[in-house]
Design a protein around this motif. Structure first.
Motif, PDB file in Angstrom:
ATOM      1  N   ALA A  57      36.517  52.447  40.230  1.00  0.00           N
ATOM      2  CA  ALA A  57      37.953  52.707  40.388  1.00  0.00           C
ATOM      3  C   ALA A  57      38.544  53.412  39.176  1.00  0.00           C
ATOM      4  N   GLU A  92      42.321  40.116  35.209  1.00  0.00           N
ATOM      5  CA  GLU A  92      42.205  41.008  36.377  1.00  0.00           C
ATOM      6  C   GLU A  92      40.780  40.976  36.936  1.00  0.00           C
ATOM      7  N   ARG A  93      39.783  40.955  36.070  1.00  0.00           N
ATOM      8  CA  ARG A  93      38.382  40.850  36.531  1.00  0.00           C
ATOM      9  C   ARG A  93      38.194  39.588  37.364  1.00  0.00           C
ATOM     10  N   GLU A 151      40.517  51.063  45.657  1.00  0.00           N
ATOM     11  CA  GLU A 151      39.049  51.164  45.619  1.00  0.00           C
ATOM     12  C   GLU A 151      38.409  49.979  46.332  1.00  0.00           C
ATOM     13  N   MET A 208      40.543  47.121  32.481  1.00  0.00           N
ATOM     14  CA  MET A 208      40.815  45.934  33.268  1.00  0.00           C
ATOM     15  C   MET A 208      40.704  44.724  32.343  1.00  0.00           C
ATOM     16  N   TYR A 214      39.909  39.970  40.792  1.00  0.00           N
ATOM     17  CA  TYR A 214      39.129  40.793  41.717  1.00  0.00           C
ATOM     18  C   TYR A 214      37.886  40.053  42.193  1.00  0.00           C
ATOM     19  N   ILE A 249      33.970  47.667  41.975  1.00  0.00           N
ATOM     20  CA  ILE A 249      35.367  48.093  41.857  1.00  0.00           C
ATOM     21  C   ILE A 249      35.668  48.499  40.423  1.00  0.00           C
ATOM     22  N   GLU A 250      35.269  47.666  39.492  1.00  0.00           N
ATOM     23  CA  GLU A 250      35.531  47.967  38.087  1.00  0.00           C
ATOM     24  C   GLU A 250      34.850  49.267  37.654  1.00  0.00           C
ATOM     25  N   GLU A 287      41.737  53.848  36.756  1.00  0.00           N
ATOM     26  CA  GLU A 287      42.702  52.864  36.279  1.00  0.00           C
ATOM     27  C   GLU A 287      43.958  52.889  37.141  1.00  0.00           C
ATOM     28  N   GLU A 298      42.566  50.161  41.473  1.00  0.00           N
ATOM     29  CA  GLU A 298      41.533  49.175  41.791  1.00  0.00           C
ATOM     30  C   GLU A 298      41.689  48.586  43.191  1.00  0.00           C
ATOM     31  N   SER A 357      33.107  43.066  42.939  1.00  0.00           N
ATOM     32  CA  SER A 357      34.066  43.193  41.833  1.00  0.00           C
ATOM     33  C   SER A 357      33.526  44.105  40.733  1.00  0.00           C
TER      34      SER A 357
END
Length: 147
Positions: free
Chosen positions: A100, A5-6, A108, A1, A9, A96-97, A102, A105, A93
């Protein structure tokens, strides 16, 4: 991620928490109203929506997805300091990271918010939020709070 993207989320998770508090709903209900496509749209728009107030985006999401007022008030009856919606968004978040696969996400995110762990996290009269995130993730994966 990626870092972007982090941040996306983190933003969307915080927004879900904010909307749930404002409308007094379970977090899972909010996610179910928005749906998979809506979550993906919110993630896509997150970089732009970062510039707007949470109040404005909340109002737009509530109207677009016809989110009704609920009775799940986790704030007014709380006897302790309530973590901010941003603190809770960060916890989600990270989960999720960590949980999940790849490319899955968004799926998840929906699974976590609609699982039992979401209501447990939202009970601010417990200390669950302050527990080690690994404990919360393991409990989520097991489907129950671990002893």
């Amino acid at each position: 991620m990626t870092e972007i993207e982090r941040n996306d989320y983190f933003y969307v998770c915080s927004l879900i928490e904010y909307i749930a508090r404002e409308t007094k709903n379970h977090r899972g209900y909010i996610v179910e109203c928005i749906g998979q496509e809506g979550i993906e749209n919110l993630l896509y728009d997150a970089e732009v929506n970062h510039c707007l107030s949470f109040e404005q985006v909340c109002d737009e999401v509530v109207e677009e997805y016809k989110i009704k007022e609920g009775k799940f008030d986790t704030i007014s009856e709380c006897q302790y300091d309530v973590p901010s919606f941003l603190d809770i968004g960060k916890l989600y978040s990270i989960m999720i990271e960590d949980c999940a696969k790849e490319g899955e996400e968004a799926h998840e995110l929906i699974k976590i918010f609609t699982s039992f762990i979401s209501d447990e996290i939202s009970d601010f009269n417990t200390d669950l939020y302050y527990q080690n995130p690994d404990y919360i993730e393991c409990s989520y994966k097991e489907g129950k709070l671990l002893a």
